[in-house]
Every structure is written in structure tokens, then in C-alpha cells.
Design a protein around this motif. Structure first.
Motif, mmCIF file in Angstrom:
data_model
loop_
_atom_site.group_PDB
_atom_site.id
_atom_site.type_symbol
_atom_site.label_atom_id
_atom_site.label_comp_id
_atom_site.label_asym_id
_atom_site.label_seq_id
_atom_site.Cartn_x
_atom_site.Cartn_y
_atom_site.Cartn_z
ATOM 1 N N HIS A 61 6.755 -5.237 -2.374
ATOM 2 C CA HIS A 61 7.698 -4.395 -1.632
ATOM 3 C C HIS A 61 6.950 -3.279 -0.904
ATOM 4 C CE1 HIS A 61 10.769 -1.273 -1.033
ATOM 5 N NE2 HIS A 61 11.530 -2.315 -0.747
ATOM 6 N N ALA A 62 5.981 -2.678 -1.575
ATOM 7 C CA ALA A 62 5.189 -1.610 -0.946
ATOM 8 C C ALA A 62 4.442 -2.140 0.276
ATOM 9 C CB ALA A 62 4.206 -1.013 -1.953
ATOM 10 N N LEU A 63 3.835 -3.305 0.144
ATOM 11 C CA LEU A 63 3.094 -3.879 1.274
ATOM 12 C C LEU A 63 4.022 -4.272 2.409
ATOM 13 C CD1 LEU A 63 0.552 -6.052 -0.727
ATOM 14 C CD2 LEU A 63 0.051 -3.944 0.544
ATOM 15 N N ALA A 64 5.219 -4.768 2.079
ATOM 16 C CA ALA A 64 6.194 -5.128 3.107
ATOM 17 C C ALA A 64 6.662 -3.889 3.858
ATOM 18 C CB ALA A 64 7.378 -5.868 2.489
ATOM 19 N N LYS A 65 6.821 -2.801 3.141
ATOM 20 C CA LYS A 65 7.340 -1.572 3.735
ATOM 21 C C LYS A 65 6.260 -0.775 4.467
ATOM 22 C CE LYS A 65 9.886 2.608 2.488
ATOM 23 N NZ LYS A 65 10.483 3.381 1.403
ATOM 24 N N LEU A 66 5.079 -0.675 3.864
ATOM 25 C CA LEU A 66 4.041 0.220 4.375
ATOM 26 C C LEU A 66 2.937 -0.482 5.159
ATOM 27 C CD1 LEU A 66 3.660 2.377 1.142
ATOM 28 C CD2 LEU A 66 5.025 2.915 3.186
ATOM 29 N N GLY A 67 2.839 -1.797 5.020
ATOM 30 C CA GLY A 67 1.747 -2.514 5.666
ATOM 31 C C GLY A 67 0.550 -2.616 4.750
ATOM 32 N N PRO A 68 -0.560 -3.127 5.270
ATOM 33 C CA PRO A 68 -1.762 -3.332 4.449
ATOM 34 C C PRO A 68 -2.244 -2.036 3.799
ATOM 35 C CG PRO A 68 -1.983 -4.419 6.573
ATOM 36 C CD PRO A 68 -0.752 -3.571 6.655
ATOM 37 N N LEU A 69 -2.687 -2.154 2.538
ATOM 38 C CA LEU A 69 -3.182 -1.012 1.772
ATOM 39 C C LEU A 69 -4.417 -1.426 0.983
ATOM 40 C CD1 LEU A 69 0.208 0.295 0.304
ATOM 41 C CD2 LEU A 69 -1.145 1.403 2.096
ATOM 42 N N ALA A 73 -5.162 2.695 -2.923
ATOM 43 C CA ALA A 73 -3.898 3.266 -2.446
ATOM 44 C C ALA A 73 -2.719 2.637 -3.186
ATOM 45 C CB ALA A 73 -3.764 3.069 -0.942
ATOM 46 N N LEU A 74 -2.799 1.328 -3.446
ATOM 47 C CA LEU A 74 -1.730 0.656 -4.203
ATOM 48 C C LEU A 74 -1.653 1.201 -5.629
ATOM 49 C CD1 LEU A 74 -2.094 -3.070 -3.093
ATOM 50 C CD2 LEU A 74 -0.045 -1.648 -2.860
ATOM 51 N N ALA A 75 -2.804 1.372 -6.261
ATOM 52 C CA ALA A 75 -2.821 1.895 -7.640
ATOM 53 C C ALA A 75 -2.205 3.285 -7.684
ATOM 54 C CB ALA A 75 -4.250 1.923 -8.175
ATOM 55 N N GLU A 76 -2.558 4.109 -6.709
ATOM 56 C CA GLU A 76 -1.998 5.463 -6.665
ATOM 57 C C GLU A 76 -0.494 5.420 -6.452
ATOM 58 O OE1 GLU A 76 -2.397 9.269 -3.733
ATOM 59 O OE2 GLU A 76 -4.271 8.264 -4.298
ATOM 60 N N ARG A 77 -0.050 4.593 -5.514
ATOM 61 C CA ARG A 77 1.377 4.502 -5.216
ATOM 62 C C ARG A 77 2.170 3.965 -6.401
ATOM 63 N NH1 ARG A 77 5.556 1.698 -4.016
ATOM 64 N NH2 ARG A 77 6.988 2.300 -2.377
ATOM 65 N N VAL A 98 -0.041 -12.511 -1.242
ATOM 66 C CA VAL A 98 -0.845 -11.509 -0.532
ATOM 67 C C VAL A 98 -2.207 -12.111 -0.239
ATOM 68 C CG1 VAL A 98 0.318 -9.555 -1.673
ATOM 69 C CG2 VAL A 98 -1.876 -10.363 -2.546
ATOM 70 N N ALA A 99 -2.918 -11.459 0.679
ATOM 71 C CA ALA A 99 -4.280 -11.872 1.007
ATOM 72 C C ALA A 99 -5.177 -10.645 0.986
ATOM 73 C CB ALA A 99 -4.316 -12.528 2.384
ATOM 74 N N ARG A 100 -6.420 -10.860 0.589
ATOM 75 C CA ARG A 100 -7.418 -9.795 0.645
ATOM 76 C C ARG A 100 -8.204 -9.961 1.937
ATOM 77 N NH1 ARG A 100 -8.909 -11.728 -4.576
ATOM 78 N NH2 ARG A 100 -8.064 -10.470 -6.244
ATOM 79 N N GLY A 101 -8.533 -8.832 2.545
ATOM 80 C CA GLY A 101 -9.344 -8.862 3.750
ATOM 81 C C GLY A 101 -10.275 -7.670 3.789
ATOM 82 N N VAL A 102 -11.115 -7.644 4.793
ATOM 83 C CA VAL A 102 -12.060 -6.543 4.957
ATOM 84 C C VAL A 102 -11.356 -5.413 5.696
ATOM 85 C CG1 VAL A 102 -14.282 -5.872 5.976
ATOM 86 C CG2 VAL A 102 -13.985 -8.155 5.010
ATOM 87 N N HIS A 103 -11.585 -4.203 5.231
ATOM 88 C CA HIS A 103 -11.024 -3.009 5.868
ATOM 89 C C HIS A 103 -11.635 -2.872 7.267
ATOM 90 C CE1 HIS A 103 -9.964 1.178 6.552
ATOM 91 N NE2 HIS A 103 -9.132 1.089 5.523
ATOM 92 N N PRO A 104 -10.838 -2.585 8.294
ATOM 93 C CA PRO A 104 -11.359 -2.548 9.668
ATOM 94 C C PRO A 104 -12.354 -1.412 9.938
ATOM 95 C CG PRO A 104 -9.058 -1.876 9.616
ATOM 96 C CD PRO A 104 -9.399 -2.353 8.247
ATOM 97 N N THR A 105 -12.272 -0.311 9.203
ATOM 98 C CA THR A 105 -13.171 0.811 9.485
ATOM 99 C C THR A 105 -14.186 1.062 8.377
ATOM 100 O OG1 THR A 105 -11.592 2.397 8.547
ATOM 101 C CG2 THR A 105 -11.461 1.977 10.930
ATOM 102 N N THR A 113 -2.988 -7.436 2.176
ATOM 103 C CA THR A 113 -1.943 -7.675 3.166
ATOM 104 C C THR A 113 -0.940 -8.677 2.607
ATOM 105 O OG1 THR A 113 -3.602 -7.390 4.888
ATOM 106 C CG2 THR A 113 -1.520 -8.379 5.565
ATOM 107 N N ILE A 114 0.320 -8.444 2.857
ATOM 108 C CA ILE A 114 1.350 -9.389 2.419
ATOM 109 C C ILE A 114 1.348 -10.608 3.343
ATOM 110 C CG2 ILE A 114 3.215 -8.325 3.764
ATOM 111 C CD1 ILE A 114 5.033 -8.840 1.255
ATOM 112 N N THR A 115 1.566 -11.784 2.765
ATOM 113 C CA THR A 115 1.639 -13.017 3.548
ATOM 114 C C THR A 115 3.096 -13.288 3.935
ATOM 115 O OG1 THR A 115 1.967 -14.407 1.601
ATOM 116 C CG2 THR A 115 -0.334 -14.009 2.306
ATOM 117 N N GLU A 116 3.295 -14.305 4.753
ATOM 118 C CA GLU A 116 4.665 -14.683 5.114
ATOM 119 C C GLU A 116 5.452 -15.092 3.864
ATOM 120 O OE1 GLU A 116 8.179 -15.172 6.690
ATOM 121 O OE2 GLU A 116 6.518 -14.262 7.796
ATOM 122 N N ALA A 117 4.794 -15.791 2.943
ATOM 123 C CA ALA A 117 5.466 -16.170 1.680
ATOM 124 C C ALA A 117 5.858 -14.922 0.889
ATOM 125 C CB ALA A 117 4.564 -17.077 0.851
#
Length: 161
Positions: A61-69, A73-77, A98-105, A113-117
Motif C-alpha cells: 500500500h505504501a509503495l502504491a501510494k508513495l511510489g518507489p522507496l 525509507a520503508l522500514a522507517e515508514r 514488488v521489484a528491486r532496482g538500482v537507485h537512480p542517484t 517498486t511495486i509491480t502491476e501484480a
């Protein structure tokens, strides 16, 4: 414990049926706390899958609402320790939610990141919970639903103060 499918007819609430002692902050706090916990527990039972836990759903729900974290940040939230969020994310990755990816910065960081599923899981769970509650609200009188609408605003104020 079975849940009745229909609520018992209730008399429209009025100040005449509420005793002054029930309105004392301490007394009301105890009764309200129990009622909110029971309602919350019952609503959490309505979900699209029994395969994920409440904690996993909360992360979705957090990822759906807030976007990738990041996991941090997830642990804190979620108010949990990093090892717990690592296990939660691993289970959600394994389930394809969900999927794990590399942080852009910051290439040292992981971005979850949440997946379509996962999005579908969140949408369906919300739909089921709202449908369950709407069905119970249909069994109430207009006066009772009005009281609940007013209480919703009051609870929103309390929860954000």
C-alpha cells in the motif's frame, strides 16, 4: 466466532440514549479504542489474497501510494527494523508483487517498486474492504450513517493532531 451477515436494527442515536458517564474522556477513550480495534481487525480480514501478511500488504500500500522507496525509507515508514523490512521485501519479490532496482542517484542504494501484480493486489483488497463496509453501512439508518459521517471527520482531526 462468526460474523452476522446483517446488523441488528438499531434505534437512531440520540443524546437521550447516551449517558453522561459514557462521554467522560477516560470512559469514552476505552470504549472507542476497543471498537476501533475490532473494526480495524475485521476490515483487515477482507483482502484479495491470504498469501500475504498484513505487514506485507502495508508495504504494498505504501509503495502504491508513495511510489518507489528504499528499504530504509520503508522500514522507517512501517516502524520496523531493517532486517524485518528486508525479509518482507524478499517475500514480496518472490511473490512477484514488488521489484528491486538500482537507485537512480545513489547506485549503492536499492529501490523497491511495486509491480502491476502488486498494484492489482492493493486495488482488489481496497475494493473488498470498501464493499464489506458499504454492505454493513446499508443496514444502518440514515441518522446512524450521519453520525458516522460526523465521527469520521472527528476521527480524522484526532488522528492528525
Amino acid at each position: 466466532m462468526s460474523t452476522p451477515t446483517r446488523l441488528a436494527p438499531a434505534v437512531a442515536p440520540s443524546s437521550a440514549t447516551v449517558k453522561p458517564a459514557q462521554c467522560r474522556p477516560g470512559t469514552l477513550a476505552g470504549e472507542l479504542r476497543i471498537s476501533l480495534l475490532r473494526a480495524s481487525r475485521r476490515l483487515r480480514m477482507e483482502r484479495s489474497s491470504t498469501e500475504i501478511t498484513d505487514g506485507q500488504y502495508s508495504v504494498l500500500h505504501a509503495l502504491a501510494k508513495l511510489g518507489p522507496l528504499t528499504p530504509g525509507a520503508l522500514a522507517e515508514r512501517e516502524h520496523v527494523q531493517p532486517p524485518q523490512i528486508t525479509r518482507t521485501v524478499a517475500a514480496l519479490v518472490e511473490a512477484g508483487l514488488v521489484a528491486r532496482g538500482v537507485h537512480p542517484t545513489d547506485k549503492r542504494q536499492v529501490l523497491v517498486t511495486i509491480t502491476e501484480a502488486g498494484e492489482q493486489e492493493v486495488r482488489e483488497t481496497k475494493r473488498r474492504r470498501e464493499a464489506w463496509l458499504a454492505q454493513r453501512l446499508k443496514d444502518l439508518t440514515l441518522a446512524e450513517r450521519t453520525v458516522l459521517a460526523e465521527a469520521t471527520e472527528i476521527l480524522r482531526r484526532i488522528s492528525t493532531s
